[in-house]
Design a protein around this motif. Structure first.
Motif, mmCIF file in Angstrom:
data_model
loop_
_atom_site.group_PDB
_atom_site.id
_atom_site.type_symbol
_atom_site.label_atom_id
_atom_site.label_comp_id
_atom_site.label_asym_id
_atom_site.label_seq_id
_atom_site.Cartn_x
_atom_site.Cartn_y
_atom_site.Cartn_z
ATOM 1 N N GLY A 1 -29.345 -38.645 19.695
ATOM 2 C CA GLY A 1 -30.627 -39.309 19.444
ATOM 3 C C GLY A 1 -30.935 -39.478 17.972
ATOM 4 O O GLY A 1 -32.083 -39.701 17.587
ATOM 5 N N VAL A 2 -29.921 -39.361 17.127
ATOM 6 C CA VAL A 2 -30.129 -39.519 15.685
ATOM 7 C C VAL A 2 -29.291 -40.706 15.213
ATOM 8 O O VAL A 2 -28.095 -40.752 15.472
ATOM 9 N N THR A 3 -29.902 -41.673 14.556
ATOM 10 C CA THR A 3 -29.128 -42.798 14.023
ATOM 11 C C THR A 3 -28.890 -42.578 12.531
ATOM 12 O O THR A 3 -29.834 -42.334 11.776
ATOM 13 N N VAL A 4 -27.629 -42.659 12.140
ATOM 14 C CA VAL A 4 -27.289 -42.482 10.720
ATOM 15 C C VAL A 4 -27.365 -43.850 10.044
ATOM 16 O O VAL A 4 -26.624 -44.772 10.407
ATOM 17 N N ARG A 5 -28.278 -43.971 9.090
ATOM 18 C CA ARG A 5 -28.450 -45.269 8.407
ATOM 19 C C ARG A 5 -28.031 -45.208 6.939
ATOM 20 O O ARG A 5 -27.971 -46.232 6.280
ATOM 21 N N VAL B 1 -16.622 -40.471 9.819
ATOM 22 C CA VAL B 1 -17.557 -41.490 10.308
ATOM 23 C C VAL B 1 -16.912 -42.215 11.496
ATOM 24 O O VAL B 1 -15.956 -42.976 11.325
ATOM 25 N N ASP B 2 -17.446 -41.961 12.701
ATOM 26 C CA ASP B 2 -16.930 -42.640 13.901
ATOM 27 C C ASP B 2 -17.840 -43.841 14.153
ATOM 28 O O ASP B 2 -18.659 -43.836 15.073
ATOM 29 N N SER B 3 -17.713 -44.853 13.312
ATOM 30 C CA SER B 3 -18.595 -46.010 13.438
ATOM 31 C C SER B 3 -17.919 -47.238 12.849
ATOM 32 O O SER B 3 -16.745 -47.205 12.476
ATOM 33 N N SER B 4 -18.688 -48.326 12.769
ATOM 34 C CA SER B 4 -18.111 -49.575 12.279
ATOM 35 C C SER B 4 -18.027 -49.559 10.749
ATOM 36 O O SER B 4 -18.736 -48.799 10.088
ATOM 37 N N GLN C 1 -19.991 -59.031 27.811
ATOM 38 C CA GLN C 1 -21.245 -58.850 28.540
ATOM 39 C C GLN C 1 -20.867 -58.158 29.851
ATOM 40 O O GLN C 1 -19.907 -58.574 30.512
ATOM 41 N N LYS C 2 -21.610 -57.099 30.160
ATOM 42 C CA LYS C 2 -21.177 -56.227 31.270
ATOM 43 C C LYS C 2 -22.204 -56.220 32.389
ATOM 44 O O LYS C 2 -23.404 -56.285 32.140
ATOM 45 N N PHE C 3 -21.695 -56.102 33.617
ATOM 46 C CA PHE C 3 -22.560 -56.063 34.802
ATOM 47 C C PHE C 3 -22.190 -54.838 35.627
ATOM 48 O O PHE C 3 -21.023 -54.683 36.006
ATOM 49 N N PHE D 1 -26.224 -49.341 21.644
ATOM 50 C CA PHE D 1 -25.695 -48.145 22.298
ATOM 51 C C PHE D 1 -24.684 -47.451 21.381
ATOM 52 O O PHE D 1 -24.697 -46.240 21.213
ATOM 53 N N SER D 2 -23.791 -48.234 20.798
ATOM 54 C CA SER D 2 -22.849 -47.688 19.814
ATOM 55 C C SER D 2 -22.618 -48.735 18.733
ATOM 56 O O SER D 2 -22.058 -49.807 19.015
ATOM 57 N N PRO D 3 -23.029 -48.448 17.484
ATOM 58 C CA PRO D 3 -22.824 -49.432 16.413
ATOM 59 C C PRO D 3 -21.358 -49.772 16.166
ATOM 60 O O PRO D 3 -21.058 -50.710 15.429
ATOM 61 N N ASP E 1 -18.225 -56.318 20.383
ATOM 62 C CA ASP E 1 -16.769 -56.211 20.281
ATOM 63 C C ASP E 1 -16.351 -54.769 20.609
ATOM 64 O O ASP E 1 -16.545 -53.866 19.791
ATOM 65 N N VAL E 2 -15.769 -54.569 21.798
ATOM 66 C CA VAL E 2 -15.423 -53.199 22.205
ATOM 67 C C VAL E 2 -14.043 -52.772 21.714
ATOM 68 O O VAL E 2 -13.617 -51.657 21.983
ATOM 69 N N ASN E 3 -13.342 -53.664 20.995
ATOM 70 C CA ASN E 3 -12.044 -53.284 20.444
ATOM 71 C C ASN E 3 -12.154 -52.791 19.007
ATOM 72 O O ASN E 3 -11.162 -52.446 18.381
ATOM 73 N N SER F 1 -13.039 -44.380 13.484
ATOM 74 C CA SER F 1 -13.385 -45.119 14.704
ATOM 75 C C SER F 1 -12.268 -46.082 15.085
ATOM 76 O O SER F 1 -11.207 -46.131 14.452
ATOM 77 N N SER F 2 -12.551 -46.899 16.088
ATOM 78 C CA SER F 2 -11.582 -47.902 16.526
ATOM 79 C C SER F 2 -11.400 -49.013 15.501
ATOM 80 O O SER F 2 -10.549 -49.891 15.694
ATOM 81 N N ALA F 3 -12.157 -48.983 14.408
ATOM 82 C CA ALA F 3 -11.917 -49.910 13.297
ATOM 83 C C ALA F 3 -10.770 -49.410 12.418
ATOM 84 O O ALA F 3 -10.468 -49.997 11.378
ATOM 85 N N GLY G 1 -8.981 -50.093 19.365
ATOM 86 C CA GLY G 1 -9.841 -49.727 20.483
ATOM 87 C C GLY G 1 -9.111 -48.992 21.593
ATOM 88 O O GLY G 1 -7.882 -49.047 21.699
ATOM 89 N N GLY G 2 -9.895 -48.296 22.403
ATOM 90 C CA GLY G 2 -9.327 -47.586 23.557
ATOM 91 C C GLY G 2 -9.666 -46.115 23.542
ATOM 92 O O GLY G 2 -10.011 -45.549 22.498
ATOM 93 N N ILE G 3 -9.561 -45.527 24.704
ATOM 94 C CA ILE G 3 -9.908 -44.111 24.862
ATOM 95 C C ILE G 3 -8.629 -43.282 24.690
ATOM 96 O O ILE G 3 -8.041 -42.821 25.667
ATOM 97 N N HIS G 4 -8.171 -43.162 23.474
ATOM 98 C CA HIS G 4 -6.946 -42.408 23.214
ATOM 99 C C HIS G 4 -7.167 -41.301 22.190
ATOM 100 O O HIS G 4 -6.359 -40.382 22.093
#
Ligand SMILES: Cc1cc2nc3c(=O)[nH]c(=O)nc-3n(C[C@H](O)[C@H](O)[C@H](O)COP(=O)(O)OP(=O)(O)OC[C@H]3O[C@@H](n4cnc5c(N)ncnc54)[C@H](O)[C@@H]3O)c2cc1C
Length: 405
Positions: free
Chosen positions: A166-170, A183-186, A216-218, A332-334, A340-342, A373-375, A380-383
């Motif tokens: 619940g903490v956003t790092v800016r 840093v696990d971010s973009s 876009q997810k459903f 949800f995740s920057p 772009d989930v990759n 991060s995945s950058a 990307g991916g759960i590895h």
């Protein structure tokens, strides 16, 4: 992680993926030869392409799940993989396969790249996804993906770590003083964290970092299983809905610009294999499609038209649906900039310079600050491999540890 995984615990779905075709589904069996048997005249070609990679997958993954600008540990193996992976996925489909089943199976894997299938290098990720399906399967956690984060957090706490949510790092002011910051971010968030400390050249590289299309997810709650026209599809946990290879290629060719009328839809039907995720008799089902980065356009109608095409009566089973837009994914995740989930484009340059061309791209010019991060490679991916390599770099630089068991 393996303890939370459905694979050994509940028994695996036998087919990680299978795109439904008007003629019937093409199914990717865990067993390479069982897959080949269903591909008729293309069976031998499928085995020829994948068998050498599956046989040596552990050694190969050592070299490809890390930064590419490094001296390879298995140069001949990597070279052989490179020869097959450097072309576009479209070129491999045209030159290696002639049946609609094999081409669709291949195109369904290739479309995970979110790039036009004619992009050089897209064969590489297609091969990796295929070889993983045959070598280890595509497992998913029993009870839902949250189980994975819970398991990791529990292990960290066991080691004495603390998790704050619940903490956003800016910017740097949001971080406690620490010898090492991962840093696990973009790259955009990394820029904020580095602030004035980032040299102009590094700043320009991060500012120029290229993101890919979004998704876009459903998420559906269903009164029963998806009524696939081809009942064989019920044996696959992951289903690529897109039709023949030409349709998938046409959709992916335009997703950077607009939502296609007949999109490629990536779906998962986990409750067929893990009933714990839904009330008895009911099912969960999720589907996502590729959209232009950051697009606010609504893809629901075209996605559901595709689902109806291959599963007539799908709409009648929908109890509820939640749509997640690109902007919501980014909130949800920057890491998921513009949806772009990759974690950034996965073309050849995007794989080589991620986010900068370096054998240790996790290291930033600011002492003690790393990007994980995945950058960063391998993308990307759960590895968990980006975090692994970033941690090794930090342990070496900051604690003098060269070898970590
Ligand atoms: C719907 C969907 C399905 C997917 N399916 C698969 C799949 O089946 N298999 C697969 O391998 N991959 C899949 N992926 C892709 C995969 O989830 C991502 O590639 C991967 O999670 C990226 O890892 P990451 O560590 O870069 O980012 P994340 O996993 O998003 O982790 C980053 C974490 O840091 C937090 N964070 C980031 N920036 C900040 C900030 N500024 N302040 C505070 N917290 C911050 C985020 O909230 C997040 O918790 C899927 C992705 C989506 C969205």
């Amino acid at each position: 992680m393996a303890a939370a995984c459905l694979w050994p615990a509940l028994g695996a779905p036998r087919r990680p993926g299978g795109p439904p075709l008007p003629e019937g589904a093409a199914l990717l069996e865990r067993d390479l030869h069982a897959t080949a048997e269903r591909l008729g005249p293309d069976g031998r070609g499928w085995v020829r392409l994948f068998a050498p990679l599956v046989r040596e997958h552990e050694a190969l993954l050592e070299d490809i799940l890390r930064p590419l600008p490094r001296v390879p540990r298995h140069p001949l193996l990597l070279a052989r993989f490179g020869l097959r992976g450097l072309p576009s996925a479209a070129w491999i489909a045209q030159t290696q396969f002639r049946t609609p089943q094999a081409r669709a199976l291949w195109a369904g894997l290739a479309a995970h790249t979110t790039l036009p299938l004619s992009t050089p290098g897209t064969a590489a990720m297609t091969l990796v996804l295929g070889l993983l399906a045959h070598a280890v399967g595509w497992p998913f956690p029993a009870g839902g993906a949250q189980a994975l984060a819970d398991a990791l957090a529990a292990y960290l706490r066991h080691l004495g770590g603390e998790v704050l949510t619940g903490v956003t790092v800016r910017g740097p002011a949001d971080l406690p003083p620490a010898r090492v910051t991962l840093v696990d971010s973009s790259p955009r968030v990394l820029l904020d964290v580095l602030g004035e400390r980032a040299p102009a050249r590094y700043r320009a590289a991060l500012e120029g970092f290229r993101y890919g299309p979004g998704i876009q997810k459903f998420d559906y709650a269903l009164s029963g299983p998806v009524p696939w026209a081809d009942p064989q599809v019920a044996r696959a946990a992951t289903v690529h809905v897109g039709g023949p290879a030409a349709d998938i290629a046409a959709a992916e060719a335009v997703v950077a610009l607009r939502i296609p009328a007949r999109p490629y839809v990536l779906t998962a039907q986990h409750t067929l294999f893990d009933p714990s995720r839904a009330p008895a008799g009911q099912h969960t089902f999720w589907a996502y499609t590729h959209i232009p980065n950051g697009s606010a356009g609504d893809a629901q109608a075209v996605v559901e038209a595709q689902l109806e095409r291959f599963a007539p009566g799908f709409g009648g089973r929908v109890l509820a649906c939640t749509r997640t837009t690109a902007a919501q994914l980014q909130a949800f995740s920057p890491v998921f900039q513009g949806g772009d989930v990759n974690g950034g484009r996965g073309d050849l340059w995007g794989l080589l310079a991620r986010p900068v061309l370096s054998p240790t791209p996790y290291r930033t010019p600011v002492k003690g600050v790393y990007l994980c991060s995945s950058a960063t490679p391998p993308g990307g991916g759960i590895h968990g491999m980006a975090g692994h390599h970033a941690a090794l770099a930090a342990l070496k630089d900051e604690f003098g540890l060269q070898e970590v068991p």
